[in-house]
Design a protein around this motif. Structure first.
Motif, PDB file in Angstrom:
ATOM      1  N   UNK A  82      53.328  56.972  32.540  1.00 11.33           N
ATOM      2  CA  UNK A  82      54.527  57.296  32.673  1.00 11.33           C
ATOM      3  C   UNK A  82      55.461  56.916  31.667  1.00 11.33           C
ATOM      4  N   UNK A  83      54.795  56.600  30.345  1.00 13.00           N
ATOM      5  CA  UNK A  83      55.856  56.016  29.392  1.00 13.00           C
ATOM      6  C   UNK A  83      56.096  57.149  28.375  1.00 13.00           C
ATOM      7  N   UNK A  84      57.272  57.257  27.933  1.00 14.75           N
ATOM      8  CA  UNK A  84      57.606  58.628  27.160  1.00 14.75           C
ATOM      9  C   UNK A  84      57.321  58.228  25.661  1.00 14.75           C
ATOM     10  N   UNK A  85      56.810  59.269  25.060  1.00 17.49           N
ATOM     11  CA  UNK A  85      56.777  59.053  23.725  1.00 17.49           C
ATOM     12  C   UNK A  85      57.849  58.928  22.689  1.00 17.49           C
ATOM     13  N   UNK A  86      57.835  58.018  22.092  1.00 16.87           N
ATOM     14  CA  UNK A  86      59.011  57.739  21.092  1.00 16.87           C
ATOM     15  C   UNK A  86      59.485  59.001  20.198  1.00 16.87           C
ATOM     16  N   UNK A  87      60.811  59.085  19.733  1.00 24.89           N
ATOM     17  CA  UNK A  87      61.161  60.231  18.918  1.00 24.89           C
ATOM     18  C   UNK A  87      60.186  60.165  17.491  1.00 24.89           C
ATOM     19  N   UNK A  88      60.127  61.375  17.152  1.00 22.41           N
ATOM     20  CA  UNK A  88      58.957  61.715  15.965  1.00 22.41           C
ATOM     21  C   UNK A  88      59.525  62.853  15.235  1.00 22.41           C
ATOM     22  N   UNK A  89      58.934  62.916  13.893  1.00 19.50           N
ATOM     23  CA  UNK A  89      59.211  63.910  13.064  1.00 19.50           C
ATOM     24  C   UNK A  89      57.873  64.931  13.041  1.00 19.50           C
ATOM     25  N   UNK A  90      56.992  64.519  13.804  1.00 22.62           N
ATOM     26  CA  UNK A  90      55.646  65.193  13.722  1.00 22.62           C
ATOM     27  C   UNK A  90      55.627  66.131  14.859  1.00 22.62           C
ATOM     28  N   UNK A  91      55.213  67.274  14.840  1.00 24.09           N
ATOM     29  CA  UNK A  91      55.063  68.283  15.869  1.00 24.09           C
ATOM     30  C   UNK A  91      53.600  68.774  15.869  1.00 24.09           C
ATOM     31  N   UNK A  92      53.034  69.072  16.830  1.00 26.49           N
ATOM     32  CA  UNK A  92      51.731  69.418  17.054  1.00 26.49           C
ATOM     33  C   UNK A  92      51.322  70.401  18.085  1.00 26.49           C
ATOM     34  N   UNK A  93      50.175  71.108  18.253  1.00 32.53           N
ATOM     35  CA  UNK A  93      49.602  72.090  19.188  1.00 32.53           C
ATOM     36  C   UNK A  93      48.332  71.422  19.732  1.00 32.53           C
ATOM     37  N   UNK A  94      48.272  71.847  21.255  1.00 34.95           N
ATOM     38  CA  UNK A  94      46.956  71.609  21.796  1.00 34.95           C
ATOM     39  C   UNK A  94      47.094  72.389  23.046  1.00 34.95           C
ATOM     40  N   UNK A  95      45.923  73.001  23.156  1.00 34.91           N
ATOM     41  CA  UNK A  95      45.735  74.015  24.192  1.00 34.91           C
ATOM     42  C   UNK A  95      44.384  73.714  25.054  1.00 34.91           C
ATOM     43  N   UNK A  96      44.387  74.179  26.224  1.00 35.60           N
ATOM     44  CA  UNK A  96      43.456  73.786  27.217  1.00 35.60           C
ATOM     45  C   UNK A  96      43.128  75.113  28.101  1.00 35.60           C
ATOM     46  N   UNK A  97      41.791  75.201  28.352  1.00 38.64           N
ATOM     47  CA  UNK A  97      41.439  76.420  29.502  1.00 38.64           C
ATOM     48  C   UNK A  97      41.642  75.610  30.846  1.00 38.64           C
ATOM     49  N   UNK A  98      42.190  74.422  31.151  1.00 41.27           N
ATOM     50  CA  UNK A  98      42.330  73.999  32.364  1.00 41.27           C
ATOM     51  C   UNK A  98      42.922  74.673  33.339  1.00 41.27           C
ATOM     52  N   UNK A  99      42.154  74.843  34.651  1.00 41.90           N
ATOM     53  CA  UNK A  99      42.328  75.889  35.733  1.00 41.90           C
ATOM     54  C   UNK A  99      42.490  77.564  35.226  1.00 41.90           C
ATOM     55  N   UNK A 100      42.052  77.656  34.275  1.00 44.53           N
ATOM     56  CA  UNK A 100      41.841  78.887  33.719  1.00 44.53           C
ATOM     57  C   UNK A 100      40.386  79.396  33.468  1.00 44.53           C
TER      58      UNK A 100
END
Length: 265
Positions: A82-100
């Motif tokens: 439940x800990x939130x990620x700190x502020x960042x200047x890096x953005x990324x993509x992640x995709x899953x077939x979960x429940x699909x």
């Protein structure tokens, strides 16, 4: 020994049949969903909908990216505690077939390449996770098993650790140590050299009790006797991560031509 040989011959004579194929003519939400989660102390933020250009489908392929923006911004990714990620200047993509698209055993293959590789902090991956995994998004009542217990097991088909070596990737299963969040990452894994900026087909298949890893259809590695430890439905994950604070030049791109799952007739 004769019965064993007969069994293997019978398996070899069975043909593979495709029950899932995505050629990435578009981003098909019947097959994939974004996953926004903070794991492995990654320094980027996974964002939905291809924000900041992190996910793009064009010219018949999927591009997943890590991009650097100007100023640090808030990130709404949370870790399993439940800990939130700190502020960042890096953005990324992640995709899953979960429940699909989730399947028991068979063979998973992706044809992919990297635009560049060998840079510090790079961590692109193509991998599988048990469908009862209890990490976000939790969407069904039985998603209550912690990694890497049975039901939430992990198999890594392709991982490139840019800090280690150019044109090199690792493959193999994660060995469960029988407790939540306790897995042996390395004893069932092996590294291989390949030209990462060229397309290759990376796969894992269940062959009797073994997990067999192939590149372009050629066996490169085998987890002997480990296949039976993954009886559960599994879903596929494609992501490009940044795992340290090392500086980053430009953007990083993993390009995926297609993903498929097959089963023996």
């Amino acid at each position: 020994m004769k019965p064993i040989k007969t069994k293997l011959n019978a398996l070899e004579n069975k043909e593979w049949e495709v029950d899932f194929l995505d050629n990435f003519e578009n981003f098909n939400t019947d097959n994939w969903q974004d996953q926004r989660i903070w794991v492995n102390n990654e320094t980027h933020c996974y964002v939905p909908g291809g924000a900041f250009g992190t996910r793009e489908v064009s010219d018949g392929s999927l591009k997943l990216k890590v991009v650097r923006i100007g100023e640090k911004v808030p990130c709404d990714n949370f870790d399993k505690n439940g800990k939130q990620h700190p502020e960042t200047r890096y953005m990324a993509g992640r995709i899953v077939t979960k429940n699909k698209k989730e399947f028991i055993k068979g063979k998973w293959t992706a044809k992919l390449k990297l635009a560049s590789n060998g840079e510090a902090s790079m961590f692109p991956a193509w991998w599988l996770l048990g469908a009862q995994n209890n990490e976000s998004p939790v969407q069904e009542p039985d998603e209550n098993i912690c990694w890497p217990l049975t039901g939430s097991g992990e198999i890594d088909i392709f991982e490139h650790h840019g800090d280690h070596q150019k044109d090199h990737f690792t493959t193999g299963a994660i060995k469960s140590l029988g407790e939540c969040d306790k897995g042996d990452w390395w004893s069932l894994r092996k590294g291989f050299d390949v030209t990462l900026n060229e397309y290759h087909e990376y796969s894992v298949e269940w062959e009797d009790s073994d997990l067999v890893y192939r590149v372009d259809g050629k066996e490169i590695y085998r987890n002997v006797g480990e296949g039976d430890n993954y009886p559960e439905k599994m879903f596929a994950i494609l992501n490009f991560a940044k795992i340290t604070d090392a500086p980053m030049k430009g953007e990083w791109v993993m390009e995926v031509d297609w993903v498929k799952h097959e089963f023996r007739k």
